[in-house]
Enzyme design. Structure first.
Site, PDB file in Angstrom:
ATOM      1  N   SER A   1       0.818  -1.049   0.170  1.00 15.55           N
ATOM      2  CA  SER A   1       0.163   0.004   0.043  1.00 15.55           C
ATOM      3  C   SER A   1       0.861   1.203   0.165  1.00 15.55           C
ATOM      4  O   SER A   1       0.422   2.177  -0.688  1.00 15.55           O
ATOM      5  CB  SER A   1      -1.014  -0.133   1.225  1.00 15.55           C
ATOM      6  OG  SER A   1      -1.945  -1.030   1.117  1.00 15.55           O
TER       7      SER A   1
ATOM      8  N   ARG B   1       0.548   7.536   5.966  1.00 21.14           N
ATOM      9  CA  ARG B   1      -0.128   6.869   6.963  1.00 21.14           C
ATOM     10  C   ARG B   1      -1.629   7.163   6.802  1.00 21.14           C
ATOM     11  O   ARG B   1      -2.588   6.382   6.898  1.00 21.14           O
ATOM     12  CB  ARG B   1       0.430   6.768   8.263  1.00 21.14           C
ATOM     13  CG  ARG B   1      -0.205   5.514   8.730  1.00 21.14           C
ATOM     14  CD  ARG B   1       0.468   5.104  10.034  1.00 21.14           C
ATOM     15  NE  ARG B   1       1.629   4.483   9.997  1.00 21.14           N
ATOM     16  CZ  ARG B   1       1.529   3.138   9.844  1.00 21.14           C
ATOM     17  NH1 ARG B   1       0.371   2.328   9.971  1.00 21.14           N
ATOM     18  NH2 ARG B   1       2.403   2.476   9.874  1.00 21.14           N
TER      19      ARG B   1
ATOM     20  N   HIS C   1      -3.096   6.219   3.432  1.00 16.35           N
ATOM     21  CA  HIS C   1      -3.094   4.783   3.876  1.00 16.35           C
ATOM     22  C   HIS C   1      -4.386   4.502   4.524  1.00 16.35           C
ATOM     23  O   HIS C   1      -5.189   3.316   4.163  1.00 16.35           O
ATOM     24  CB  HIS C   1      -2.008   4.097   4.410  1.00 16.35           C
ATOM     25  CG  HIS C   1      -2.122   2.569   4.847  1.00 16.35           C
ATOM     26  ND1 HIS C   1      -2.488   2.153   6.245  1.00 16.35           N
ATOM     27  CD2 HIS C   1      -1.919   1.626   4.118  1.00 16.35           C
ATOM     28  CE1 HIS C   1      -2.364   0.735   6.071  1.00 16.35           C
ATOM     29  NE2 HIS C   1      -2.077   0.439   4.663  1.00 16.35           N
TER      30      HIS C   1
END
Length: 224
Positions: A20, A44, A47
């Protein structure tokens, strides 16, 4: 009409996360708006949400990353405004650092105070945390009332600025305004999002990104 869907071959949860991040890196070419640890945090966030717009909306106080990392390195106390945010910061990351994560929303004193003073429980929980726990890090992903009260207490000199405030309440009523209030207070190290977007999972993932930096410094891992 039918078609064949090709799936990526991944074996472990850690492999999924790694892939990812590789996809995100490939879709946000350099030069990027952020680099280093700020990029790790922004990545993040993408993500967690699959929302690339967050890269344009996230804002970092100049001292936020360094101050937040120092707090985690010292085994700090973290208070969240929701149980969802607390659960989103797993103890597999926090235990090796000696950090405590608490949410006071269901504390009997908070419930009684909110009822007595006709405030939200988030407001009352912030008051209790500020007076008794004095956490180094506040994680606010849901409640504008908590963020507003936190900033007011600091500006009024009733509490010292914490090491870090992750200010990301989501919604349509005072969410954007509470974050603007935070970002206008230069004395508070913050990581925040402009506008209406946010949420408990998003706020929690910021702490996870910082924790992974400290864990990697110690050759540890917070992965499942």
């Amino acid at each position: 009409m039918s078609g064949k869907v090709e799936l990526m071959a991944v074996a472990k949860p850690g492999d999924i996360e790694k892939k990812s991040f590789e996809i995100i890196d490939s879709e946000v070419p350099v030069p990027r708006r952020f680099d280093g640890i700020e990029w790790q945090i922004a990545r993040r966030m993408v993500h967690t949400t699959a929302d690339f717009e967050l890269i344009d909306l996230v804002r970092f106080h100049p001292d936020a990353v360094a101050s937040g990392l120092d707090a985690l390195r010292s085994g700090c106390s973290i208070v969240t405004d929701t149980e969802m945010a607390r659960c989103g910061i797993p103890m597999r990351r926090m235990n090796p650092l000696g950090c405590e994560v608490r949410c006071l929303m269901n504390d009997p004193e908070v419930i009684a105070s909110a009822k007595r003073n006709s405030t939200t429980r988030a407001h009352a929980a912030l008051e209790l945390a500020a007076s008794s726990l004095k956490p180094a890090v506040h994680v606010i992903g849901n409640a504008p009332t908590a963020l507003i009260r936190l900033v007011n207490l600091i500006e009024e000199g009733e509490m010292a600025p914490p090491a870090l405030v992750v200010g990301m309440p989501v919604g349509f009523v005072n969410a954007a305004e509470s974050k603007a209030l935070l970002m206008n207070c230069e004395s508070i190290p913050y990581i925040a999002i402009e506008g209406r977007k946010g949420g408990s999972a998003l706020a929690a993932c910021v702490i996870n990104a910082l924790a992974e930096v400290v864990l990697s410094e110690r050759n540890l891992s917070g992965e499942i």
